[in-house]
Write a protein that holds these residues in place. Structure first.
Motif, PDB file in Angstrom:
ATOM      1  N   LEU A 106      20.330 -29.652   7.432  1.00  0.00           N
ATOM      2  CA  LEU A 106      21.192 -30.751   7.006  1.00  0.00           C
ATOM      3  C   LEU A 106      20.426 -31.727   6.126  1.00  0.00           C
ATOM      4  O   LEU A 106      19.312 -32.133   6.445  1.00  0.00           O
ATOM      5  N   PHE A 107      21.047 -32.076   5.005  1.00  0.00           N
ATOM      6  CA  PHE A 107      20.578 -33.149   4.136  1.00  0.00           C
ATOM      7  C   PHE A 107      21.689 -34.195   4.135  1.00  0.00           C
ATOM      8  O   PHE A 107      22.825 -33.875   3.792  1.00  0.00           O
ATOM      9  N   TYR A 108      21.386 -35.432   4.522  1.00  0.00           N
ATOM     10  CA  TYR A 108      22.439 -36.438   4.708  1.00  0.00           C
ATOM     11  C   TYR A 108      22.082 -37.750   4.028  1.00  0.00           C
ATOM     12  O   TYR A 108      20.964 -37.962   3.578  1.00  0.00           O
ATOM     13  N   GLY A 109      23.105 -38.609   3.957  1.00  0.00           N
ATOM     14  CA  GLY A 109      22.939 -39.922   3.343  1.00  0.00           C
ATOM     15  C   GLY A 109      22.972 -39.859   1.821  1.00  0.00           C
ATOM     16  O   GLY A 109      22.548 -40.780   1.141  1.00  0.00           O
ATOM     17  N   LEU A 110      23.509 -38.773   1.288  1.00  0.00           N
ATOM     18  CA  LEU A 110      23.478 -38.528  -0.149  1.00  0.00           C
ATOM     19  C   LEU A 110      24.814 -38.840  -0.803  1.00  0.00           C
ATOM     20  O   LEU A 110      25.838 -38.954  -0.129  1.00  0.00           O
ATOM     21  N   GLU A 111      24.790 -38.941  -2.121  1.00  0.00           N
ATOM     22  CA  GLU A 111      26.020 -39.130  -2.893  1.00  0.00           C
ATOM     23  C   GLU A 111      25.795 -38.554  -4.278  1.00  0.00           C
ATOM     24  O   GLU A 111      24.657 -38.314  -4.686  1.00  0.00           O
ATOM     25  N   GLY A 112      26.896 -38.307  -4.980  1.00  0.00           N
ATOM     26  CA  GLY A 112      26.770 -37.850  -6.360  1.00  0.00           C
ATOM     27  C   GLY A 112      27.515 -36.554  -6.641  1.00  0.00           C
ATOM     28  O   GLY A 112      28.338 -36.099  -5.849  1.00  0.00           O
ATOM     29  N   VAL A 113      27.205 -35.983  -7.788  1.00  0.00           N
ATOM     30  CA  VAL A 113      27.818 -34.733  -8.238  1.00  0.00           C
ATOM     31  C   VAL A 113      27.160 -33.588  -7.468  1.00  0.00           C
ATOM     32  O   VAL A 113      25.926 -33.479  -7.439  1.00  0.00           O
ATOM     33  N   MET A 114      27.970 -32.755  -6.863  1.00  0.00           N
ATOM     34  CA  MET A 114      27.444 -31.711  -5.984  1.00  0.00           C
ATOM     35  C   MET A 114      26.511 -30.741  -6.695  1.00  0.00           C
ATOM     36  O   MET A 114      25.466 -30.377  -6.141  1.00  0.00           O
ATOM     37  N   VAL A 115      26.832 -30.319  -7.916  1.00  0.00           N
ATOM     38  CA  VAL A 115      25.950 -29.359  -8.601  1.00  0.00           C
ATOM     39  C   VAL A 115      24.575 -29.981  -8.866  1.00  0.00           C
ATOM     40  O   VAL A 115      23.566 -29.264  -8.852  1.00  0.00           O
ATOM     41  N   ASP A 116      24.507 -31.287  -9.069  1.00  0.00           N
ATOM     42  CA  ASP A 116      23.215 -31.949  -9.235  1.00  0.00           C
ATOM     43  C   ASP A 116      22.416 -31.907  -7.930  1.00  0.00           C
ATOM     44  O   ASP A 116      21.197 -31.706  -7.931  1.00  0.00           O
ATOM     45  N   LEU A 117      23.101 -32.095  -6.816  1.00  0.00           N
ATOM     46  CA  LEU A 117      22.443 -32.033  -5.508  1.00  0.00           C
ATOM     47  C   LEU A 117      21.968 -30.608  -5.211  1.00  0.00           C
ATOM     48  O   LEU A 117      20.867 -30.417  -4.677  1.00  0.00           O
ATOM     49  N   ILE A 118      22.770 -29.617  -5.580  1.00  0.00           N
ATOM     50  CA  ILE A 118      22.371 -28.215  -5.400  1.00  0.00           C
ATOM     51  C   ILE A 118      21.141 -27.925  -6.260  1.00  0.00           C
ATOM     52  O   ILE A 118      20.187 -27.267  -5.809  1.00  0.00           O
ATOM     53  N   ARG A 119      21.138 -28.426  -7.475  1.00  0.00           N
ATOM     54  CA  ARG A 119      19.987 -28.233  -8.368  1.00  0.00           C
ATOM     55  C   ARG A 119      18.720 -28.828  -7.732  1.00  0.00           C
ATOM     56  O   ARG A 119      17.658 -28.202  -7.743  1.00  0.00           O
ATOM     57  N   LEU A 120      18.832 -30.021  -7.163  1.00  0.00           N
ATOM     58  CA  LEU A 120      17.688 -30.633  -6.480  1.00  0.00           C
ATOM     59  C   LEU A 120      17.243 -29.770  -5.299  1.00  0.00           C
ATOM     60  O   LEU A 120      16.041 -29.603  -5.065  1.00  0.00           O
ATOM     61  N   MET A 147      15.255 -26.836  -6.466  1.00  0.00           N
ATOM     62  CA  MET A 147      13.929 -27.242  -6.942  1.00  0.00           C
ATOM     63  C   MET A 147      13.065 -27.780  -5.789  1.00  0.00           C
ATOM     64  O   MET A 147      11.966 -28.276  -6.008  1.00  0.00           O
ATOM     65  N   HIS A 148      13.598 -27.724  -4.546  1.00  0.00           N
ATOM     66  CA  HIS A 148      12.910 -28.221  -3.352  1.00  0.00           C
ATOM     67  C   HIS A 148      12.644 -29.722  -3.432  1.00  0.00           C
ATOM     68  O   HIS A 148      11.641 -30.218  -2.911  1.00  0.00           O
ATOM     69  N   ASP A 149      13.553 -30.461  -4.100  1.00  0.00           N
ATOM     70  CA  ASP A 149      13.414 -31.903  -4.249  1.00  0.00           C
ATOM     71  C   ASP A 149      14.517 -32.701  -3.543  1.00  0.00           C
ATOM     72  O   ASP A 149      14.620 -33.913  -3.744  1.00  0.00           O
ATOM     73  N   LEU A 150      15.336 -32.049  -2.736  1.00  0.00           N
ATOM     74  CA  LEU A 150      16.425 -32.751  -2.050  1.00  0.00           C
ATOM     75  C   LEU A 150      15.906 -33.282  -0.717  1.00  0.00           C
ATOM     76  O   LEU A 150      15.274 -32.544   0.051  1.00  0.00           O
ATOM     77  N   LYS A 151      16.157 -34.565  -0.454  1.00  0.00           N
ATOM     78  CA  LYS A 151      15.717 -35.190   0.789  1.00  0.00           C
ATOM     79  C   LYS A 151      16.845 -36.069   1.332  1.00  0.00           C
ATOM     80  O   LYS A 151      17.579 -36.679   0.571  1.00  0.00           O
ATOM     81  N   SER A 152      16.933 -36.112   2.646  1.00  0.00           N
ATOM     82  CA  SER A 152      17.895 -37.008   3.293  1.00  0.00           C
ATOM     83  C   SER A 152      17.499 -38.451   3.031  1.00  0.00           C
ATOM     84  O   SER A 152      16.320 -38.764   2.833  1.00  0.00           O
ATOM     85  N   ILE A 153      18.512 -39.326   3.048  1.00  0.00           N
ATOM     86  CA  ILE A 153      18.284 -40.752   2.831  1.00  0.00           C
ATOM     87  C   ILE A 153      18.788 -41.510   4.051  1.00  0.00           C
ATOM     88  O   ILE A 153      19.916 -41.304   4.501  1.00  0.00           O
ATOM     89  N   GLY A 154      17.958 -42.389   4.568  1.00  0.00           N
ATOM     90  CA  GLY A 154      18.359 -43.220   5.695  1.00  0.00           C
ATOM     91  C   GLY A 154      18.316 -42.475   7.011  1.00  0.00           C
ATOM     92  O   GLY A 154      17.654 -41.450   7.151  1.00  0.00           O
ATOM     93  N   GLU A 155      19.042 -43.019   7.960  1.00  0.00           N
ATOM     94  CA  GLU A 155      19.106 -42.465   9.311  1.00  0.00           C
ATOM     95  C   GLU A 155      20.551 -42.101   9.642  1.00  0.00           C
ATOM     96  O   GLU A 155      21.473 -42.711   9.108  1.00  0.00           O
ATOM     97  N   PRO A 156      20.752 -41.131  10.525  1.00  0.00           N
ATOM     98  CA  PRO A 156      22.126 -40.859  10.957  1.00  0.00           C
ATOM     99  C   PRO A 156      22.674 -42.072  11.709  1.00  0.00           C
ATOM    100  O   PRO A 156      21.907 -42.852  12.267  1.00  0.00           O
ATOM    101  N   TYR A 157      23.976 -42.212  11.670  1.00  0.00           N
ATOM    102  CA  TYR A 157      24.559 -43.361  12.359  1.00  0.00           C
ATOM    103  C   TYR A 157      24.908 -42.991  13.797  1.00  0.00           C
ATOM    104  O   TYR A 157      24.999 -41.836  14.180  1.00  0.00           O
ATOM    105  N   ASN A 158      25.084 -44.032  14.597  1.00  0.00           N
ATOM    106  CA  ASN A 158      25.543 -43.880  15.973  1.00  0.00           C
ATOM    107  C   ASN A 158      26.612 -44.935  16.196  1.00  0.00           C
ATOM    108  O   ASN A 158      26.991 -45.648  15.278  1.00  0.00           O
ATOM    109  N   HIS A 159      27.101 -45.033  17.391  1.00  0.00           N
ATOM    110  CA  HIS A 159      28.186 -45.991  17.651  1.00  0.00           C
ATOM    111  C   HIS A 159      27.754 -47.434  17.396  1.00  0.00           C
ATOM    112  O   HIS A 159      28.569 -48.267  17.016  1.00  0.00           O
TER     113      HIS A 159
END
Length: 121
Positions: free
Chosen positions: A84-98, A101-113
């Motif tokens: 799982l890569f989370y906390g992301l936004e943007g155009v999906m093909v750009d995220l797939i490209r990242l 290239m092994h450059d995709l990273k999650s941003i932030g922390e998962p949320y809880n209640h």
């Protein structure tokens, strides 16, 4: 040759939706030998607490790229060996490209209640 199936929540088939559970579809990107070979849309079931991760497991998804996501969903996906890569936004093909290239990273922390309202816009 092993195929990877990468699922992204979306409403328009182009932009990553910020709502994992509220999306209209999941766009699935099929990757073989580090190359994108196919895409298709999956329509998720009507929302019921916890059914989205189960749906993705049943569809043999290997990776999920998402906006904000809850701890329980993250733990369920990890338990079923879905990366799982989370906390992301943007155009999906750009995220797939990242990702390719092994450059995709999650941003932030998962949320809880306790911190849910900080993450959901």
């Amino acid at each position: 040759m092993k195929s990877l199936r990468i699922a992204c929540p979306t409403n328009d088939g182009i932009i990553l939706d910020s709502q994992f559970y509220g999306c209209k579809n999941f766009k699935v990107f099929v990757v073989e030998n580090n190359k994108l070979v196919d895409t298709y849309l999956l329509t998720p079931p009507v929302y019921k607490h916890g059914n989205m991760p189960e749906f993705l497991v049943a569809e043999k998804i290997n990776i999920v790229i998402s906006g904000p996501i809850g701890e329980a969903t993250l733990n369920f996906l990890k338990q079923h060996k879905i990366e799982l890569f989370y906390g992301l936004e943007g155009v999906m093909v750009d995220l797939i490209r990242l990702y390719l290239m092994h450059d995709l990273k999650s941003i932030g922390e998962p949320y809880n209640h306790k911190n849910y309202k900080e993450y959901i816009k």
